[in-house]
Design a protein around this motif. Structure first.
Motif, mmCIF file in Angstrom:
data_model
loop_
_atom_site.group_PDB
_atom_site.id
_atom_site.type_symbol
_atom_site.label_atom_id
_atom_site.label_comp_id
_atom_site.label_asym_id
_atom_site.label_seq_id
_atom_site.Cartn_x
_atom_site.Cartn_y
_atom_site.Cartn_z
ATOM 1 N N UNK A 1 -12.219 14.912 -18.281
ATOM 2 C CA UNK A 1 -13.674 14.763 -18.242
ATOM 3 C C UNK A 1 -14.338 16.016 -17.690
ATOM 4 N N UNK A 2 -13.686 16.704 -16.760
ATOM 5 C CA UNK A 2 -14.262 17.939 -16.213
ATOM 6 C C UNK A 2 -14.380 18.992 -17.303
ATOM 7 N N UNK A 3 -13.332 19.126 -18.128
ATOM 8 C CA UNK A 3 -13.367 20.118 -19.199
ATOM 9 C C UNK A 3 -14.390 19.753 -20.270
ATOM 10 N N UNK A 4 -14.591 18.461 -20.492
ATOM 11 C CA UNK A 4 -15.615 18.036 -21.445
ATOM 12 C C UNK A 4 -17.005 18.437 -20.979
ATOM 13 N N UNK A 5 -17.191 18.564 -19.660
ATOM 14 C CA UNK A 5 -18.481 19.007 -19.130
ATOM 15 C C UNK A 5 -18.619 20.520 -19.159
#
Length: 332
Positions: free
Chosen positions: A153-157
């Motif tokens: 989820x961090x990389x998606x942000x």
């Protein structure tokens, strides 16, 4: 509770409860059940319809049916959970400001001690959730149940995630090549080091978490949470130094610019070989046979016109065979 989750008044929630318990209903039928006026029941149904909790019955738009509770409520619960996490992060931020303004100022709170494995895992999860710019992670044995691979989820942000894995972890086959490849597909930049001095998790160059392990690596009984300070600067500089020395983990030959022509498996084998993995460990990681790995290494030695694997590694490093524009060799 339901009215709080859905943002409904008690009467609107009561209307939805009633509609869920029947196949369909008209405003008049609901009004008769509760002793409401028909117009009031119609307004309540209109509110539910507007919020996606009810819809008109196909073929008879005077009747209403409830939307499936699981489909509606799970999405709202997930949204509420995210809101609570953000609120928790804001509370942590306010707490930091409060403590910094107290006696002793910032210097008194450079390092916090977090006690308990569960508390350590939760803090790592909170740090990942709050990341906005970059995560830097040194991963060494023993493996923790959380915080070794970066949250997708961090990389998606749009958060940049850089991870250095100690070679001994690959020797043990965990994480597997497929797991690492999936992390790379998600956007993680990964390199491999022969050995790392410590395990550390750094977020946005503002916080660093250093797990402290018990005897014989029994697990992170506690951890140090380091705030903005010269100590945090030193940990960040340590990561950058290890990053420069670590070997790129190549999964594809398509982005390689130097050296001889190689297919993906050649590139993967050479990459893992340069980290110091044994032929058997490489075969295990790539789900291949020992004979295939040895044959391909022999072929690379012939192409490089060298007589030993040490010479092969030296030439590959000197001529930057595995250097890519994007870490890991996966084209953007």
């Amino acid at each position: 509770m339901l009215s709080d989750i859905l943002g409904l008044t008690p009467r609107e929630a009561e209307c939805y409860h009633s509609l869920v318990s029947v196949a369909s209903a008209t405003p008049a039928e609901l009004a008769a059940s509760f002793g409401w006026a028909t117009g009031q029941a119609g307004r309540l149904l209109g509110v539910l319809e507007g919020r996606g909790l009810a819809r008109r019955s196909p073929g008879d738009d005077t009747r209403f049916v409830a939307s499936p509770p699981a489909a509606v409520l799970r999405g709202l619960l997930a949204q509420r959970q995210n809101e609570l996490k953000l609120a928790e992060l804001e509370v942590d931020s306010l707490d930091e400001i409060y403590r910094a303004a107290g006696p002793g100022g910032r210097t008194a709170n450079v390092v916090e001690v977090i006690h308990g494995a569960q508390a350590v895992r939760e803090r790592i999860a909170h740090m990942q959730f709050g990341a906005r710019e970059q995560i830097m992670n040194l991963v060494k044995a023993p493996i923790m149940s959380a915080g070794n691979m970066t949250d997708g989820a961090a990389m998606e942000r749009g958060v940049r995630c850089r991870v250095i894995i100690e070679r001994t972890i690959l020797d043990e086959g965990s994480p597997s090549f497929d797991e690492i490849d999936q992390a790379r597909i998600a956007g993680e930049e990964l390199r491999i080091a022969d050995a790392l001095p410590l395990k550390v998790f750094i977020v946005d160059r503002k916080f660093a978490l250093v797990p402290l392990f018990g005897p014989a690596g029994t697990g992170p009984a506690s951890a140090l949470l380091v705030h903005a300070s010269s100590l945090l600067d030193a940990l960040t500089a340590l990561f950058e130094s290890e990053w420069q020395k670590a070997t790129q983990f190549v999964v594809s030959a398509r982005a390689l610019h130097n050296g001889p022509a190689m297919d993906d498996m050649d590139a993967q084998i050479l990459s893992l070989s340069l980290t110091g993995l044994t032929d058997q460990a490489i075969a295990t990681q790539l789900d291949s046979s020992l004979r295939t790995v040895q044959r391909r290494i022999r072929h690379l030695m012939d192409v490089a016109k060298v007589r030993s694997r040490v010479q092969l590694g030296f030439r590959a490093a000197r001529e930057r065979w595995l250097e890519t524009d994007q870490d890991g060799g996966r084209p953007s």
